[in-house]
Write an enzyme that holds these catalytic residues in place. Structure first.
Site, short mmCIF file in Angstrom:
data_model
loop_
_atom_site.label_atom_id
_atom_site.label_comp_id
_atom_site.label_asym_id
_atom_site.label_seq_id
_atom_site.Cartn_x
_atom_site.Cartn_y
_atom_site.Cartn_z
N SER A 128 0.83 -1.21 0.00
CA SER A 128 0.00 0.00 0.00
C SER A 128 0.86 1.26 0.00
CB SER A 128 -0.87 -0.03 1.26
OG SER A 128 -1.42 1.24 1.52
N TYR A 155 -2.13 -1.57 10.96
CA TYR A 155 -2.36 -2.04 9.59
C TYR A 155 -1.20 -1.63 8.69
CZ TYR A 155 -3.68 -1.41 4.75
OH TYR A 155 -3.64 -1.39 3.39
N LYS A 159 2.05 -3.83 6.61
CA LYS A 159 2.49 -3.75 5.20
C LYS A 159 4.01 -3.54 5.14
CE LYS A 159 -1.42 -4.45 3.24
NZ LYS A 159 -1.65 -5.78 2.67
C1 UD1 Z 1 -6.91 4.30 3.88
C2 UD1 Z 1 -5.49 4.08 4.31
C3 UD1 Z 1 -4.78 3.17 3.35
C4 UD1 Z 1 -5.51 1.87 3.26
C5 UD1 Z 1 -6.94 2.09 2.86
C6 UD1 Z 1 -7.65 0.77 3.00
C7 UD1 Z 1 -4.62 6.00 5.51
C8 UD1 Z 1 -3.87 7.26 5.43
N1 UD1 Z 1 -4.81 5.35 4.37
O1 UD1 Z 1 -6.86 5.03 2.67
O2 UD1 Z 1 -3.49 2.91 3.81
O3 UD1 Z 1 -4.88 1.03 2.33
O4 UD1 Z 1 -7.55 3.05 3.74
O5 UD1 Z 1 -8.98 0.87 2.89
O6 UD1 Z 1 -5.06 5.60 6.56
N2 UD1 Z 1 -13.22 10.56 3.25
C9 UD1 Z 1 -14.23 11.44 3.61
N3 UD1 Z 1 -15.39 10.93 4.09
C10 UD1 Z 1 -15.60 9.58 4.25
C11 UD1 Z 1 -14.55 8.69 3.88
C12 UD1 Z 1 -13.39 9.22 3.39
O7 UD1 Z 1 -14.08 12.66 3.49
O8 UD1 Z 1 -16.68 9.19 4.72
C13 UD1 Z 1 -11.96 11.09 2.72
C14 UD1 Z 1 -10.77 10.80 3.58
O9 UD1 Z 1 -10.54 11.81 4.51
C15 UD1 Z 1 -9.66 10.73 2.53
C16 UD1 Z 1 -10.36 10.24 1.27
O10 UD1 Z 1 -11.75 10.45 1.49
O11 UD1 Z 1 -9.17 12.00 2.28
C17 UD1 Z 1 -10.12 8.77 1.00
O12 UD1 Z 1 -10.39 8.04 2.19
P1 UD1 Z 1 -10.40 6.45 2.21
O13 UD1 Z 1 -11.24 5.94 1.11
O14 UD1 Z 1 -10.75 6.04 3.60
O15 UD1 Z 1 -8.91 6.04 1.86
P2 UD1 Z 1 -7.52 6.45 2.53
O16 UD1 Z 1 -7.72 7.09 3.85
O17 UD1 Z 1 -6.76 7.20 1.51
#
Ligand code: UD1
Length: 347
Positions: A128, A155, A159
């Site tokens: 990842s 987690y 990795k």
């Molecule tokens: C996260 C992990 C990544 C992991 C992946 C697995 C971190 C930094 N990254 O990815 O290592 O492999 O999950 O699933 O922890 N968001 C919102 N509202 C929501 C959900 C998400 O605003 O309800 C935003 C988050 O703040 C982020 C973006 O959407 O900026 C993507 O979020 P998400 O899909 O959870 O992925 P990561 O956090 O990038």
């Protein structure tokens, strides 16, 4: 001609299932191992409908040595493995670190143990972009040369540790073990047939499933985690990659190892798998509207602890060395995710 058998651990999971489809269409024979800890048996049916054949499948827990051993007794001709089987929820890993270390490390250790008994073994490891943490501005877009950062969750740490274990083993196995670690950015979307896709349990933690569930009326509105980041619109930036493009990269990685090039014998290689384009959360909502016509309701809430502000890939190594590119247009990807959500909700 008999097809090369490739073990796919976690092959009924989200990325695993899409990869099985691509493997079969590329002429490999997938041997799926899964214990359905975060997937469903129906996925096998979806795969069969797409490929026109029932996939080889064994229900087993890769973290359980004796249960996993059955797979290698049944299919002694497995020549390579793609290792997806792992827990992946960041928040849950903070609450249950032991579960994460036990499951994610034991399954890999067992896999190396079994594969290492072969004349020659190739392993593709599901890693990842979390290994980079928040890269400094000068390292964006992030290439494989960027420094790794201490993991911010158990987690993420699994990795990093798994990559280290694999590196150590490539050395000790004296050229018999080849590894490619694929560092995924943010996989999204579903197979164009809408026969397989992402199946989050409970409230989705990831952005796109939350958006599609809100569009489907299951959730009232999306919470956008922060709009005061140092980004053009204040929301976080990620590199969203289509799951079918991602799946194809596994086939390219496998092809590379199957060629048994002397220059990569006994090596571990790392590849960033992303599009090279960063998209903010607010831009995603706009793109989703463009792709589906649906304006998803949202509100801005506090930042999510542990979130990185912005990260996107420099995928040029994967582009040139693997001859692979993530090139499906984002509107098409978002439309596929919406088609899948409608299919599973019967809309
Ligand atoms: C996260 C992990 C990544 C992991 C992946 C697995 C971190 C930094 N990254 O990815 O290592 O492999 O999950 O699933 O922890 N968001 C919102 N509202 C929501 C959900 C998400 O605003 O309800 C935003 C988050 O703040 C982020 C973006 O959407 O900026 C993507 O979020 P998400 O899909 O959870 O992925 P990561 O956090 O990038």
């Amino acid at each position: 001609m008999t097809k090369a058998k490739v073990l796919v651990t976690g092959g009924t999971g989200y990325i695993g299932a899409h990869t099985v489809v691509e493997l079969e269409s590329a002429g490999y024979e997938a041997v799926i191992v899964d214990n359905f800890s975060n997937s469903s048996r129906d996925v096998l049916e979806g795969i069969a409908k797409i490929t026109g054949k029932d996939p080889l499948f064994i229900e087993a827990d890769c973290a359980d040595y004796n249960s996993f051993a059955k797979v290698f007794e049944l299919y002694p001709d497995i020549c390579a493995a793609i290792h997806f089987a792992a827990y992946k929820a960041v928040g849950e890993s903070v609450e249950k670190p032991l579960d994460y270390y036990r499951n994610n490390l034991d399954s890999l250790l067992n896999l190396i143990d079994f594969m290492g008994k072969k004349e020659h073994a190739s392993i593709v490891f599901s890693s990842s972009c979390t290994v980079y943490g928040q890269p400094e501005k000068k390292h964006l877009p992030v290439s494989e040369e960027a420094p790794l950062q201490p993991a911010t969750s158990p987690y993420g740490n699994t990795k990093q540790i798994c990559e280290e274990i694999l590196r150590d083993c490539t050395i000790s196995y004296n050229g018999k073990l080849n590894v490619i670690a694929l560092r995924y950015f943010n996989p999204i979307g579903a197979h164009p047939s809408a026969l397989i896709g992402e199946l989050p349990r409970g409230v989705p933690q990831n952005l796109l499933p939350f958006i599609t569930q809100t569009a489907a009326g299951l959730r009232e509105r999306l919470s956008v985690f922060g709009n005061d980041y140092n980004t053009p619109d204040g929301s976080c930036i990620r590199d969203y990659i289509y799951v079918c493009d991602l799946a194809k990269a596994h086939v390219s990685a496998l092809d590379r190892m199957m060629e048994e090039k002397p220059e990569i014998a006994g090596s571990i290689e790392y590849f960033n798998l992303g599009t090279g384009v960063g998209i903010s959360v607010l831009q995603m909502l706009e793109l989703f509207k463009k792709a589906t016509g649906i304006a998803v309701p949202y509100r801005i809430v506090d930042r999510r602890p542990g979130d990185v502000e912005q990260v996107w890939a420099d995928p040029s190594r994967a582009n040139s060395v693997l001859g692979w590119r993530a090139d499906t247009p984002i509107e098409e990807v978002l439309a596929s995710a919406w088609r899948w959500e409608k299919k599973i909700r019967g809309i």
